[in-house]
Write an enzyme that holds these catalytic residues in place. Structure first.
Site, PDB file in Angstrom:
ATOM      1  N   LYS A 142      71.970  13.818  59.476  1.00 46.74           N
ATOM      2  CA  LYS A 142      72.646  13.719  58.168  1.00 46.74           C
ATOM      3  C   LYS A 142      71.888  14.535  57.119  1.00 46.74           C
ATOM      4  O   LYS A 142      70.725  14.897  57.334  1.00 46.74           O
ATOM      5  CB  LYS A 142      72.714  12.247  57.747  1.00 46.74           C
ATOM      6  CG  LYS A 142      71.338  11.612  57.525  1.00 46.74           C
ATOM      7  CD  LYS A 142      71.425  10.109  57.309  1.00 46.74           C
ATOM      8  CE  LYS A 142      70.044   9.510  57.100  1.00 46.74           C
ATOM      9  NZ  LYS A 142      70.083   8.042  57.066  1.00 46.74           N
ATOM     10  N   TYR A 154      53.105  23.572  30.764  1.00 45.90           N
ATOM     11  CA  TYR A 154      53.662  22.817  29.639  1.00 45.90           C
ATOM     12  C   TYR A 154      52.761  21.662  29.203  1.00 45.90           C
ATOM     13  O   TYR A 154      52.222  20.938  30.032  1.00 45.90           O
ATOM     14  CB  TYR A 154      55.034  22.258  30.012  1.00 45.90           C
ATOM     15  CG  TYR A 154      56.077  23.313  30.203  1.00 45.90           C
ATOM     16  CD1 TYR A 154      56.410  24.191  29.176  1.00 45.90           C
ATOM     17  CD2 TYR A 154      56.728  23.450  31.426  1.00 45.90           C
ATOM     18  CE1 TYR A 154      57.381  25.177  29.368  1.00 45.90           C
ATOM     19  CE2 TYR A 154      57.697  24.420  31.615  1.00 45.90           C
ATOM     20  CZ  TYR A 154      58.013  25.283  30.585  1.00 45.90           C
ATOM     21  OH  TYR A 154      58.961  26.245  30.764  1.00 45.90           O
TER      22      TYR A 154
HETATM   23  C1  LIG Z   1      69.195   7.694  58.149  1.00 49.91           C
HETATM   24  C2  LIG Z   1      69.520   6.668  59.154  1.00 49.91           C
HETATM   25  C3  LIG Z   1      68.791   6.574  60.359  1.00 49.91           C
HETATM   26  C4  LIG Z   1      67.557   7.389  60.637  1.00 49.91           C
HETATM   27  O1  LIG Z   1      66.433   6.758  60.084  1.00 49.91           O
HETATM   28  P1  LIG Z   1      64.953   7.362  60.268  1.00 49.91           P
HETATM   29  O2  LIG Z   1      64.083   6.390  59.597  1.00 49.91           O
HETATM   30  O3  LIG Z   1      64.976   8.688  59.592  1.00 49.91           O
HETATM   31  O4  LIG Z   1      64.717   7.471  61.719  1.00 49.91           O
HETATM   32  C5  LIG Z   1      69.240   5.689  61.301  1.00 49.91           C
HETATM   33  N1  LIG Z   1      70.318   4.914  61.087  1.00 49.91           N
HETATM   34  C6  LIG Z   1      71.012   4.939  59.936  1.00 49.91           C
HETATM   35  C7  LIG Z   1      72.192   4.055  59.763  1.00 49.91           C
HETATM   36  C8  LIG Z   1      70.633   5.815  58.916  1.00 49.91           C
HETATM   37  O5  LIG Z   1      71.325   5.831  57.775  1.00 49.91           O
END
Ligand SMILES: *Cc1c(COP(=O)(O)O)cnc(C)c1O
Length: 379
Positions: free
Chosen positions: A41, A270
Site C-alpha cells: 500500500k 531560519y
Molecule cells: C499496513 C498494514 C499491514 C502491514 O503492517 P506492517 O507493520 O508494515 O507490517 C498489515 N495489515 C494491515 C491491515 C495494514 O493496514
C-alpha cells in the site's frame, strides 16, 4: 570528479530490489508454514508499488495486499496477477472493477458485503471477500456485535452464489504482548462463529510484521508483511534491521549543493536556531520537508558524508538543510546519505524516526514526489 559522480542525481531514493527479495525470502522462512502477503500500500511505503510487488512475487510471496482499490487496480494494470487483497473502501467504490480483475475485497460492514454481492451478481461472477473482524483497534472492521449477523449473511450469499468468503482477518494494535494475545483470542472466537455459520475460509490472518516475528501463535495461515519487507524493524525499541536478518531497501541521498566556511557566531537557516560555536564548515543538502525530511528533526538528525556522520544544524527548510561538517574536507557534489544501510556508516530510517519523534514507517513513506526513485537490481 569521475563521470559517475557527475551523473549522480541531486536528490535520489535508491530502492534495492535485491534487498526486497532477500527480506521476502527471509521472512517467509521465519514464518513458515504460514504464507506471506506482501503489503505494498501507499506506493509500497514510498518504494514504488509495481517494482516492489514484482520483486516480492519473484521471491515467492503468495499474496499482495493494499489499502485502496485504486492501488490494486494499478497493480493489475501493470500485469501483476498474484492473489491481491484491498481492504479500505470509498463508500462509492466500484466493486465491479475489483471483481472483473480478480481482486479480493476486504469487507468491514454488511453494506460492503451487499455491494460486493450486487456487483458480482450484475457481472455474473463471484466476489472473493475476506471478512474483517475488529478485535480492538476501533477502526475499520466489523464490530464484534455485528459479526454474527454478517457471517450469517455471508454464508447465505455463499449458498446463493455471488460471494465466496476466502479469508477472515483482523489487525493487531501492537499495544503489548497481553493485549495482542487478547485480540488474537477474540479473533479466534470470531473464526469459530464463522465456522458454525458454515464458512470455510481458506486464509485466516491477523499478524503484520511485528506479530509475525514476535507472536508466533498469531501467524495462523498467513501474515501480512509491510515494513519488514522494506528492511525496517517494526518495533521502535532499538532492534536493528541486521538483528532481524533484514536489509534496508531504501537509501535517501543527495549531493552537496554548497559549502561555506563560517566564523564563530555565524547564524544558520531560519530563526538562527543554530549559531556556530567556533569556526566550522557548513554543507548545504538539497532536500527539505517538501521531500519528506521532517522539520521536527532539525538540530537532531545526522547524515553520512563519505561514511562519516555529521549533525544536521539549524532549521530544516522546504528544499534544503545544513550539516556541520567541522573541519572535514567536503566538496560541492559529494554524496550525502540521509539514511540507508547502517553497515555503510549511514543513519537508519529508524534514526530519523527517533530524531523526528516519529517512526521509521513515516520517514520512508513520506519521501516526496520531487525525489526520483531509482530501482537497482543486482540480479
Ligand atoms: C499496513 C498494514 C499491514 C502491514 O503492517 P506492517 O507493520 O508494515 O507490517 C498489515 N495489515 C494491515 C491491515 C495494514 O493496514
Amino acid at each position: 570528479m569521475n563521470p559517475r559522480h557527475v551523473l549522480a542525481p541531486f536528490r535520489e531514493a535508491v530502492i534495492d530490489l535485491d534487498a526486497v527479495r532477500h527480506n521476502a525470502r527471509h521472512l517467509a522462512e521465519a514464518v513458515a508454514p504460514a504464507r506471506v502477503m506482501a503489503v505494498v500500500k501507499a506506493d509500497a511505503y514510498g518504494h514504488g508499488a509495481v517494482a516492489v510487488a514484482r520483486a516480492a512475487v519473484e521471491a515467492g510471496v503468495d499474496w499482495l495486499g493494499v489499502a485502496d482499490l485504486d492501488e490494486a487496480i494499478a497493480l493489475r494494470g501493470a500485469g501483476i496477477d498474484a492473489p491481491l487483497l484491498a481492504w479500505l473502501h470509498d463508500p462509492d467504490a466500484r466493486f465491479s472493477a475489483a471483481i472483473s480483475r480478480d481482486i479480493d475485497l476486504g469487507v468491514s460492514s454488511v453494506s460492503q458485503l451487499e455491494a460486493a454481492a450486487d456487483a458480482a451478481t450484475a457481472a455474473g461472477r463471484v466476489a472473493n471477500v475476506h471478512l474483517k473482524l475488529d478485535t480492538g483497534l476501533s477502526r475499520n472492521g466489523i464490530a464484534p456485535s455485528d459479526w454474527p449477523d454478517v457471517v450469517a449473511r455471508a454464508a447465505e450469499l455463499e449458498r446463493e452464489g455471488p460471494i465466496r468468503v476466502r479469508g477472515l482477518f483482523s489487525h493487531l494494535s501492537n499495544t503489548s504482548p497481553d493485549e495482542d494475545a487478547a485480540q488474537l483470542d477474540a479473533f479466534l472466537r470470531g473464526v469459530e462463529v464463522a465456522e458454525v455459520a458454515g464458512l470455510r475460509a481458506e486464509v485466516r490472518h491477523i499478524a503484520s510484521t511485528a506479530a509475525a516475528l514476535r507472536l508466533p501463535d498469531a501467524r495462523l495461515d498467513m501474515v501480512r508483511i509491510g515494513i519488514g519487507l522494506y528492511g525496517v524493524p517494526p518495533f521502535g525499541d532499538g532492534t536493528t534491521a541486521a538483528d532481524l536478518g533484514l536489509r534496508p531497501v531504501m537509501t535517501l541521498r543527495g549531493r552537496i549543493a554548497a559549502v561555506r566556511r563560517v566564523a564563530a557566531g555565524t547564524g544558520a537557516s531560519y530563526g538562527y536556531a543554530w549559531r556556530a560555536e567556533r569556526e566550522t564548515t557548513l554543507a548545504l543538502v538539497p532536500l527539505g520537508y517538501a521531500d519528506g525530511v521532517p522539520r521536527q528533526a532539525s538540530g537532531r538528525a545526522e547524515v553520512a558524508i563519505g561514511g562519516t556522520r555529521h549533525p544536521v544544524v539549524g532549521r530544516i527548510a522546504m528544499d534544503q538543510f545544513l550539516v556541520d561538517v567541522g573541519d572535514a574536507e567536503v566538496r560541492v557534489g559529494d554524496e550525502v546519505v540521509l539514511f540507508g544501510d547502517p553497515a555503510t556508516g549511514a543513519p537508519s530510517a529508524d534514526d530519523w524516526g527517533d530524531a523526528a519523534d516519529s517512526i521509521a514507517y513515516e520517514i520512508v513513506t513520506r519521501v516526496g514526489a520531487r525525489v526520483p526513485r531509482t530501482h537497482v537490481d543486482a540480479s
